[in-house]
Motif scaffolding. Sequence first.
Motif: not given
Length: 290
Positions: A30-39, A86-91
């Motif tokens: 679920e998290n992978e789908e909806t969230e943008n995890v910035v490592d 968004y830059e691609g799928d990254k915020i």
Amino acid sequence: MKKFLAVLLAVLMVFAICSCEKKVDEQQSENEETENVVDAPEENAEEAGEEAGDDAGEEAGEDETPAENSTITMATNAYFKPYEFYEGDKIVGIDAEIAEEIAKKLGKELVIEDMEFSTIITAVQEGSVDFGMAGMTVTEERKESVDFSSSYANGVQSIIVKEDSPITSVDDLYADGASYKVGVQLGTTGDIYSTDDFGEDNVIQYSKGNEAVLALVGGSVDCVIIDDEPAKALVAENEGLKILDTSYADEDYAICVAKGNGDLLAAINAAIDELTLDGTIDAIVAKYIK
Ligand code: ARG
């Protein structure tokens, strides 16, 4: 009988473990789908770990939100260049980068959740996110619902019109007999102030700033009131538009947290102070605003 009970217990335990794992799996996907995890970048992992130790020590026990999770979640509305987009799928953007630096200082991994701007404050109040950061203006009314950090940037409400518009200054909007249609992003200060000034019937709310600008291009509104930097980005992306020299309102941007979440607010303010003093915030701003 004892043996039977022991077997039953063992079977139950296996079931319990399996269903737990399943929940974790579901949660992860679920998290992978909806969230943008910035490592956190690799080279900073060690540093972040050290700081995590320091900060977690100070905060432990007093405040559940920052101390117990390894992630910290920011609510934003990522259609607000150059603050968040968004830059691609990254915020990315000024807010996204400053938030990442703050998260590093707190020893947390930043997760960004994109949502309608008008729902950010509720998400913060309900605790489904840890903080809101969205080029959000500090207002007295919002202060009744959330607490704000110290300000990290200034904003200006600008007015975008078509190049050949009869509206040449902000005063024209207030002129006797004037009845212009104003496009805004729903729930923003542009929306709140212009509804106060020009009446509900003259203000048309859009879910995103760029939708308001498209309405201006298409002729269904006469101007758009929106923050100055997003205004510049939108004018650059659409032909035949300009920003009036006179602005509509001056404001301060800050991060909001749930009321009573004093430890998190103090930690965020300390991070903002450090990032201001060491020039990090200026450097991030300079990267996006030339
Ligand atoms: N500064 C304005 C406000 O706080 C607009 C912010 C809109 N932000 C966004 N990410 N769409 O109301």
